[in-house]
Design a protein around this motif. Sequence first.
Motif, mmCIF file in Angstrom:
data_model
loop_
_atom_site.group_PDB
_atom_site.id
_atom_site.type_symbol
_atom_site.label_atom_id
_atom_site.label_comp_id
_atom_site.label_asym_id
_atom_site.label_seq_id
_atom_site.Cartn_x
_atom_site.Cartn_y
_atom_site.Cartn_z
ATOM 1 N N TYR A 53 0.849 -1.191 0.000
ATOM 2 C CA TYR A 53 0.000 0.000 0.000
ATOM 3 C C TYR A 53 0.881 1.237 0.000
ATOM 4 N N GLU A 54 0.326 2.294 -0.561
ATOM 5 C CA GLU A 54 1.038 3.564 -0.614
ATOM 6 C C GLU A 54 -0.011 4.670 -0.605
ATOM 7 N N PHE A 55 0.122 5.597 0.340
ATOM 8 C CA PHE A 55 -0.776 6.745 0.353
ATOM 9 C C PHE A 55 -0.429 7.642 -0.830
ATOM 10 N N ASP A 56 -1.440 8.191 -1.485
ATOM 11 C CA ASP A 56 -1.216 9.177 -2.534
ATOM 12 C C ASP A 56 -0.616 10.420 -1.876
ATOM 13 N N SER A 57 0.517 10.892 -2.387
ATOM 14 C CA SER A 57 1.242 11.977 -1.714
ATOM 15 C C SER A 57 0.420 13.270 -1.643
ATOM 16 N N THR A 58 -0.334 13.586 -2.680
ATOM 17 C CA THR A 58 -1.157 14.795 -2.671
ATOM 18 C C THR A 58 -2.292 14.661 -1.659
ATOM 19 N N GLU A 59 -2.944 13.489 -1.641
ATOM 20 C CA GLU A 59 -4.024 13.233 -0.694
ATOM 21 C C GLU A 59 -3.491 13.272 0.742
ATOM 22 N N LEU A 60 -2.311 12.701 0.960
ATOM 23 C CA LEU A 60 -1.721 12.668 2.294
ATOM 24 C C LEU A 60 -1.358 14.076 2.769
ATOM 25 N N LEU A 61 -0.797 14.889 1.887
ATOM 26 C CA LEU A 61 -0.456 16.268 2.238
ATOM 27 C C LEU A 61 -1.725 17.031 2.631
ATOM 28 N N GLY A 62 -2.789 16.851 1.853
ATOM 29 C CA GLY A 62 -4.062 17.494 2.171
ATOM 30 C C GLY A 62 -4.602 17.046 3.517
ATOM 31 N N LEU A 63 -4.462 15.753 3.808
ATOM 32 C CA LEU A 63 -4.927 15.222 5.081
ATOM 33 C C LEU A 63 -4.168 15.856 6.242
ATOM 34 N N TYR A 64 -2.836 15.945 6.133
ATOM 35 C CA TYR A 64 -2.039 16.517 7.219
ATOM 36 C C TYR A 64 -2.361 18.003 7.416
ATOM 37 N N LYS A 65 -2.612 18.732 6.325
ATOM 38 C CA LYS A 65 -3.017 20.138 6.450
ATOM 39 C C LYS A 65 -4.370 20.229 7.162
ATOM 40 N N ASP A 66 -5.305 19.363 6.797
ATOM 41 C CA ASP A 66 -6.630 19.347 7.412
ATOM 42 C C ASP A 66 -6.533 18.990 8.897
ATOM 43 N N MET A 67 -5.744 17.956 9.218
ATOM 44 C CA MET A 67 -5.579 17.579 10.627
ATOM 45 C C MET A 67 -4.956 18.725 11.418
ATOM 46 N N ASP A 68 -3.970 19.405 10.829
ATOM 47 C CA ASP A 68 -3.310 20.521 11.500
ATOM 48 C C ASP A 68 -4.322 21.631 11.796
ATOM 49 N N ALA A 69 -5.179 21.930 10.833
ATOM 50 C CA ALA A 69 -6.191 22.981 11.008
ATOM 51 C C ALA A 69 -7.201 22.615 12.089
ATOM 52 N N ARG A 70 -7.422 21.308 12.292
ATOM 53 C CA ARG A 70 -8.392 20.838 13.287
ATOM 54 C C ARG A 70 -7.723 20.487 14.627
ATOM 55 N N ASP A 71 -6.415 20.733 14.747
ATOM 56 C CA ASP A 71 -5.654 20.335 15.944
ATOM 57 C C ASP A 71 -5.778 18.837 16.197
ATOM 58 N N GLU A 72 -5.643 18.066 15.114
ATOM 59 C CA GLU A 72 -5.701 16.611 15.179
ATOM 60 C C GLU A 72 -4.355 16.014 14.803
ATOM 61 N N GLU A 73 -4.238 14.722 15.102
ATOM 62 C CA GLU A 73 -3.082 13.946 14.683
ATOM 63 C C GLU A 73 -3.560 12.557 14.281
ATOM 64 N N PRO A 74 -2.732 11.811 13.533
ATOM 65 C CA PRO A 74 -3.123 10.434 13.195
ATOM 66 C C PRO A 74 -2.992 9.542 14.428
ATOM 67 N N VAL A 75 -4.128 9.067 14.930
ATOM 68 C CA VAL A 75 -4.119 8.193 16.110
ATOM 69 C C VAL A 75 -3.978 6.746 15.656
ATOM 70 N N VAL A 76 -4.658 6.397 14.561
ATOM 71 C CA VAL A 76 -4.557 5.063 13.971
ATOM 72 C C VAL A 76 -4.164 5.211 12.509
ATOM 73 N N ILE A 77 -3.190 4.432 12.093
ATOM 74 C CA ILE A 77 -2.850 4.299 10.675
ATOM 75 C C ILE A 77 -3.104 2.831 10.357
ATOM 76 N N TYR A 78 -4.004 2.587 9.412
ATOM 77 C CA TYR A 78 -4.384 1.205 9.157
ATOM 78 C C TYR A 78 -4.157 0.818 7.703
ATOM 79 N N HIS A 79 -3.965 -0.479 7.502
ATOM 80 C CA HIS A 79 -3.997 -1.050 6.162
ATOM 81 C C HIS A 79 -4.322 -2.534 6.282
ATOM 82 N N SER A 80 -4.605 -3.125 5.147
ATOM 83 C CA SER A 80 -4.978 -4.536 5.155
ATOM 84 C C SER A 80 -3.906 -5.379 4.495
ATOM 85 N N HIS A 81 -3.888 -6.637 4.888
ATOM 86 C CA HIS A 81 -3.110 -7.663 4.201
ATOM 87 C C HIS A 81 -4.121 -8.622 3.598
ATOM 88 N N THR A 82 -3.951 -8.934 2.328
ATOM 89 C CA THR A 82 -4.959 -9.730 1.636
ATOM 90 C C THR A 82 -4.632 -11.221 1.581
#
Length: 149
Positions: A53-82
């Motif tokens: 798995y790989e996060f899309d870099s543009t989507e990830l950057l947007g997410l971190y900006k959004d979390m920063d604006a909301r005073d949030e942080e990533p509490v869980v980072i998840y992915h699946s194994h198939t």
Amino acid sequence: MLTIAQETYDAIVAHAKRDHPDEACGVVAGPEGSDRPERFIPMVNAAGSPTFYEFDSTELLGLYKDMDARDEEPVVIYHSHTATEAYPSRTDIGLASEPNAHYVLVSTRTHGNSDGAVEFRSYRIIDGVVTEEDVIVTPPAEHQKASTA
């Protein structure tokens, strides 16, 4: 220990099943310093792969900006194994860059996207050291039950 709401647990599992046979990935954000996973954010696996798995870099950057604006942080980072157990691969360990996050892995190897149980496990990964932790799934809040009755 990871304490997670039933709704969030269900959303992560549903995402993993929906994306099978490709790996699913995402984040559950929470208030900075709280260790409370509150806001479920499914992401796109830019690799589109059943083994990586790989996060899309543009989507990830947007997410971190959004979390920063909301005073949030990533509490869980998840992915699946198939096709393998819910344990971090060497690649997963190498990519783990959030020392305060819970790294959740969901294995869909047994039932794929069909009905059936999954393997849901959580880890702390700090400086390449993997430590499994207990997962406590909390039931829906009483007021939420009452409002749906």
